[in-house]
Scaffold this motif. Structure first.
Motif: not given
Length: 208
Positions: A38-63
């Motif tokens: 149940q937890k993986l089903f409910k909160h799995g999208s948050y983990f993918l979103g957190i990784n997206g947030g890290f990608c945003g920070l890394i891309a921002n740092s490069f630019f």
């Protein structure tokens, strides 16, 4: 009176009632799953979103490095972490998780493709494109790097973005792989939910 009865028995109303009954049945089956599923089903999208947030920070740092932007570090970092996180989690939840739990996504390959695309495009590429106008505005405001005129603007940003895309390619592939993994796991959990003993007198109805 007859008009009211005719309206209640209309095909649209019958379809709505059937879908509502299916949703209630699926939700009752969902709460019988193990807590970890149940937890993986409910909160799995948050983990993918957190990784997206890290990608945003890394891309921002490069630019910021390429454009020599040293000011507004926190101001630029907050939207680059929050917006990719929110967008990735919301789109994955609405197009994969909710579609599964409502019984509207019964194709495993479709779920996996959706997960991979959302992970790579929304969680990987979108943060890079989001960082371009943000850092362009900062570079223009603080005069940290010479910016070309409108006639050479596209060529300039293609040249600036190429090294960022190369450096971010591994993160994009990682996001795609995680999206595939997450959607595959959620689909497996959904299939296990349909096979619970006594879940439904006619399980095939839930797959329609």
């Amino acid at each position: 009176m007859s008009g009211r009865g005719l309206e209640l028995n209309s095909p649209q109303e019958n379809e709505r009632l059937r879908h509502r009954k299916k949703m209630e049945t699926l939700l009752n089956m969902f709460v019988r799953l193990p807590e970890a599923d149940q937890k993986l089903f409910k909160h799995g999208s948050y983990f993918l979103g957190i990784n997206g947030g890290f990608c945003g920070l890394i891309a921002n740092s490069f630019f910021r490095r390429i454009l020599n932007v040293t000011e507004a570090r926190i101001v630029s970092g907050l939207p680059m972490a929050f917006l990719p996180f929110l967008t990735t989690a919301a789109i994955y939840n609405s197009t994969v998780t909710q579609r599964l739990i409502s019984g509207d996504l019964m194709c495993e390959s479709c779920a996996i493709v959706r997960g991979g695309l959302i992970g790579s495009v929304i969680g990987g590429l979108y943060p890079i494109f989001l960082a371009i106008p943000l850092n362009a505005g900062l570079a223009a405001r603080y005069n940290s790097a010479p910016l070309p005129g409108k006639e050479n603007m596209l060529r300039f940003w293609i040249k600036v973005s190429q090294p960022v895309f190369k450096k971010m390619s591994f993160a994009i592939l990682l996001q795609a792989a995680f999206g595939v993994y997450l959607s595959s796991r959620q689909y497996g959990i959904f299939m296990k939910m349909l096979q619970l003993p006594g879940a439904s007198s006619n399980p095939e109805e839930l797959k329609d």
